[in-house]
Scaffold this motif. Structure first.
Motif, PDB file in Angstrom:
ATOM      1  N   UNK A   1       0.835  -1.193   0.000  1.00  8.92           N
ATOM      2  CA  UNK A   1       0.000   0.000   0.000  1.00  8.92           C
ATOM      3  C   UNK A   1       0.868   1.242   0.000  1.00  8.92           C
ATOM      4  N   UNK A   2       0.595   2.122  -0.931  1.00 12.59           N
ATOM      5  CA  UNK A   2       1.325   3.380  -0.998  1.00 12.59           C
ATOM      6  C   UNK A   2       0.644   4.392  -0.088  1.00 12.59           C
ATOM      7  N   UNK A   3       1.335   4.805   0.974  1.00  8.58           N
ATOM      8  CA  UNK A   3       0.734   5.734   1.937  1.00  8.58           C
ATOM      9  C   UNK A   3       1.110   7.175   1.629  1.00  8.58           C
ATOM     10  N   UNK A   4       1.832   7.380   0.538  1.00 10.55           N
ATOM     11  CA  UNK A   4       2.317   8.716   0.225  1.00 10.55           C
ATOM     12  C   UNK A   4       3.600   8.999   0.983  1.00 10.55           C
ATOM     13  N   UNK A   5       4.276  10.077   0.643  1.00 10.43           N
ATOM     14  CA  UNK A   5       5.538  10.469   1.285  1.00 10.43           C
ATOM     15  C   UNK A   5       6.584   9.350   1.252  1.00 10.43           C
TER      16      UNK A   5
END
Ligand code: ZN
Ligand code: ZN
Length: 143
Positions: A69-73
């Protein structure tokens, strides 16, 4: 769960590091970050370095065992894929049905990360038209 058998079933060479990492991901109630996995390896007294954690995660992802999962940052979390949870999409025109993997998992992770809220239930409401019906409607328009 027998992690060695689990890996063998998926034609993955069994190493101590992979078994430990898989066990940590599976026993963690939420999606887990690579750093967190690494910390837990150390806590349990296993000699697994961070690059091994990343390499194993890459491998597991390629083998469709875990979801990333790409959580950003530049942050990512990992979770064992839940193959049981599916949704059914129905064609509005011919009522043909297809099953898809739940597309909500990345959304759940995003919400958890941003708000701390945990989704416990969801419904997916979509309107869809299947390929064949789409083709027919296009052909009809041409006439
Ligand atoms: Zn259709
Ligand atoms: Zn779902």
């Amino acid at each position: 769960m027998d992690y060695e058998a689990f890996l063998k079933e998926r034609k993955i060479k069994v190493t101590q590091g992979r078994v430990i990492i898989l066990e940590i991901i599976d026993n963690y109630s939420q999606a887990i970050s690579a750093d967190n996995i690494y910390e837990q390896c150390k806590e349990k007294g296993h000699n697994v370095d961070l690059s091994t954690v990343y390499r194993s995660l890459d491998l597991f992802e390629r083998k469709d065992i875990i979801e990333k999962f790409n959580l950003g940052d530049g942050k990512y979390n990992y979770k064992i894929k839940d193959h049981k949870h599916k949704h059914v999409i129905e064609c509005s025109l011919c009522h043909k049905e297809v099953e898809i993997d739940c597309p909500m998992l990345p959304v759940e992770e995003l919400i958890k990360n941003k708000t701390g809220f945990v989704l416990i239930e969801h419904e997916l409401k979509v309107k869809a038209v299947c390929q064949e019906c789409m083709k027919h409607s296009k052909e009809n328009k041409k006439k």
